[in-house]
Design a protein around this motif. Structure first.
Motif, short mmCIF file in Angstrom:
data_model
loop_
_atom_site.label_atom_id
_atom_site.label_comp_id
_atom_site.label_asym_id
_atom_site.label_seq_id
_atom_site.Cartn_x
_atom_site.Cartn_y
_atom_site.Cartn_z
N ARG A 152 -12.33 0.85 6.19
CA ARG A 152 -10.95 0.98 6.61
C ARG A 152 -9.89 0.08 7.91
O ARG A 152 -9.17 -0.41 7.95
CB ARG A 152 -10.05 2.29 6.61
CG ARG A 152 -8.61 2.97 6.81
CD ARG A 152 -8.87 3.73 8.23
NE ARG A 152 -9.10 3.78 9.31
CZ ARG A 152 -8.59 3.08 9.91
NH1 ARG A 152 -7.17 2.62 10.36
NH2 ARG A 152 -9.18 2.63 12.04
N ARG A 200 -10.99 1.44 -2.85
CA ARG A 200 -10.60 1.01 -4.13
C ARG A 200 -10.93 -1.17 -3.94
O ARG A 200 -11.07 -1.11 -4.70
CB ARG A 200 -8.88 1.14 -4.59
CG ARG A 200 -9.13 2.67 -4.87
CD ARG A 200 -7.61 2.07 -5.38
NE ARG A 200 -7.45 4.08 -5.66
CZ ARG A 200 -6.25 4.81 -6.32
NH1 ARG A 200 -5.57 3.21 -6.67
NH2 ARG A 200 -5.80 5.57 -6.45
N LEU A 223 -0.64 5.04 -0.89
CA LEU A 223 -2.01 4.52 -0.46
C LEU A 223 -2.42 5.01 0.77
O LEU A 223 -1.82 4.19 1.41
CB LEU A 223 -2.86 3.35 -0.98
CG LEU A 223 -2.78 3.90 -2.63
CD1 LEU A 223 -3.46 2.32 -3.32
CD2 LEU A 223 -3.79 5.12 -3.44
N PHE A 263 -2.45 -5.38 -6.60
CA PHE A 263 -1.37 -4.97 -6.32
C PHE A 263 -0.93 -5.76 -7.51
O PHE A 263 0.88 -5.98 -7.25
CB PHE A 263 -0.78 -5.07 -5.15
CG PHE A 263 -1.39 -4.75 -3.79
CD1 PHE A 263 -1.18 -3.24 -3.77
CD2 PHE A 263 -1.81 -4.78 -2.90
CE1 PHE A 263 -1.62 -1.91 -3.20
CE2 PHE A 263 -2.18 -3.69 -1.80
CZ PHE A 263 -2.02 -2.26 -2.08
N ILE A 284 -7.02 -8.25 -2.95
CA ILE A 284 -5.56 -7.39 -2.66
C ILE A 284 -4.67 -7.92 -3.81
O ILE A 284 -4.09 -6.77 -4.45
CB ILE A 284 -5.46 -8.16 -1.10
CG1 ILE A 284 -6.71 -7.42 -0.10
CG2 ILE A 284 -3.83 -7.01 -0.64
CD1 ILE A 284 -6.74 -8.11 1.21
N GLU A 296 -8.18 4.98 0.99
CA GLU A 296 -8.36 4.97 -0.33
C GLU A 296 -7.56 3.33 -0.96
O GLU A 296 -8.75 2.95 -2.14
CB GLU A 296 -6.71 5.99 -0.80
CG GLU A 296 -6.50 6.89 -0.46
CD GLU A 296 -5.49 7.75 -1.07
OE1 GLU A 296 -5.58 8.89 -1.74
OE2 GLU A 296 -4.37 7.53 -0.50
N LEU A 297 -6.95 2.70 -0.14
CA LEU A 297 -7.08 1.40 -0.49
C LEU A 297 -8.29 0.29 -0.36
O LEU A 297 -8.74 0.42 -0.74
CB LEU A 297 -5.96 0.41 -0.24
CG LEU A 297 -5.19 -1.12 0.30
CD1 LEU A 297 -5.60 -1.34 -1.57
CD2 LEU A 297 -3.98 -1.36 0.47
N ARG A 338 1.24 -1.09 0.22
CA ARG A 338 0.41 0.21 0.17
C ARG A 338 0.59 1.25 -0.45
O ARG A 338 0.71 1.99 -0.59
CB ARG A 338 -1.33 -0.15 1.15
CG ARG A 338 -1.88 1.27 1.85
CD ARG A 338 -2.86 1.03 2.81
NE ARG A 338 -1.96 1.06 3.98
CZ ARG A 338 -1.02 2.03 4.63
NH1 ARG A 338 -1.35 3.32 4.10
NH2 ARG A 338 -1.21 1.26 5.55
N GLN A 381 -4.59 4.06 3.93
CA GLN A 381 -5.84 2.65 4.07
C GLN A 381 -6.76 3.15 3.87
O GLN A 381 -7.39 2.75 2.56
CB GLN A 381 -5.49 2.73 5.64
CG GLN A 381 -4.71 1.95 6.11
CD GLN A 381 -4.10 1.46 7.75
OE1 GLN A 381 -5.50 2.30 8.51
NE2 GLN A 381 -3.81 0.41 8.19
N LYS A 386 2.88 1.93 -3.39
CA LYS A 386 1.87 2.54 -4.19
C LYS A 386 1.81 4.41 -3.84
O LYS A 386 0.70 4.90 -4.61
CB LYS A 386 0.70 1.77 -4.70
CG LYS A 386 0.50 0.98 -5.62
CD LYS A 386 -0.81 0.28 -5.74
CE LYS A 386 -0.83 -1.13 -6.67
NZ LYS A 386 -0.64 -0.52 -8.85
#
Length: 117
Positions: A28, A23, A15, A53, A49, A19-20, A10, A17, A13
């Motif tokens: 969160r 997505r 990002l 990634f 997941i 934002e991930l 994460r 928590q 990238k």
């Protein structure tokens, strides 16, 4: 370890928590629990997941084979080269041909597992 790998990916990238989690389609708090190791994802979430990634589930779980792209560009090149297969047909099976074949079989098994779920 799984949580540390998710957090590291994460952060790679860039990002948060929030934002991930957004997505991936969950809260969160749920993601934070995964990262802290207080909760483990189910198989479907683990695959989601890994796909996000572009890593293997094996990498997330055990830290091995980070790439999810099993068929390499070199293998594709070998497989698309008619002369290579003609040589193999004549009994000249090289390590490169065997590796390419193994990669194709592995990819097909991976796709079959995905479609079975």
């Amino acid at each position: 370890m799984l949580g540390k790998r998710i957090a590291a990916l994460r952060k790679e990238k860039g990002l948060s928590q929030y934002e991930l989690a957004d997505r991936l389609g969950f809260s969160r708090g749920k993601l934070a629990n995964y990262e802290q190791g207080t909760r483990e994802p189910d198989y479907e979430t683990l695959i989601k997941i890994a796909d996000f990634f572009d890593v293997s589930t094996d990498y997330l779980l055990r830290g091995k084979d980070k790439s999810s792209n099993i068929i390499t560009d070199d293998a594709k090149k070998v497989l698309n080269d008619p002369e290579t297969f003609l040589a193999a047909k004549d009994g000249e099976v090289t390590d490169e041909i065997l590796q390419a074949a193994l990669e194709i079989i592995t990819e097909q098994l991976k796709e079959r597992r995905k479609s079975d779920k």
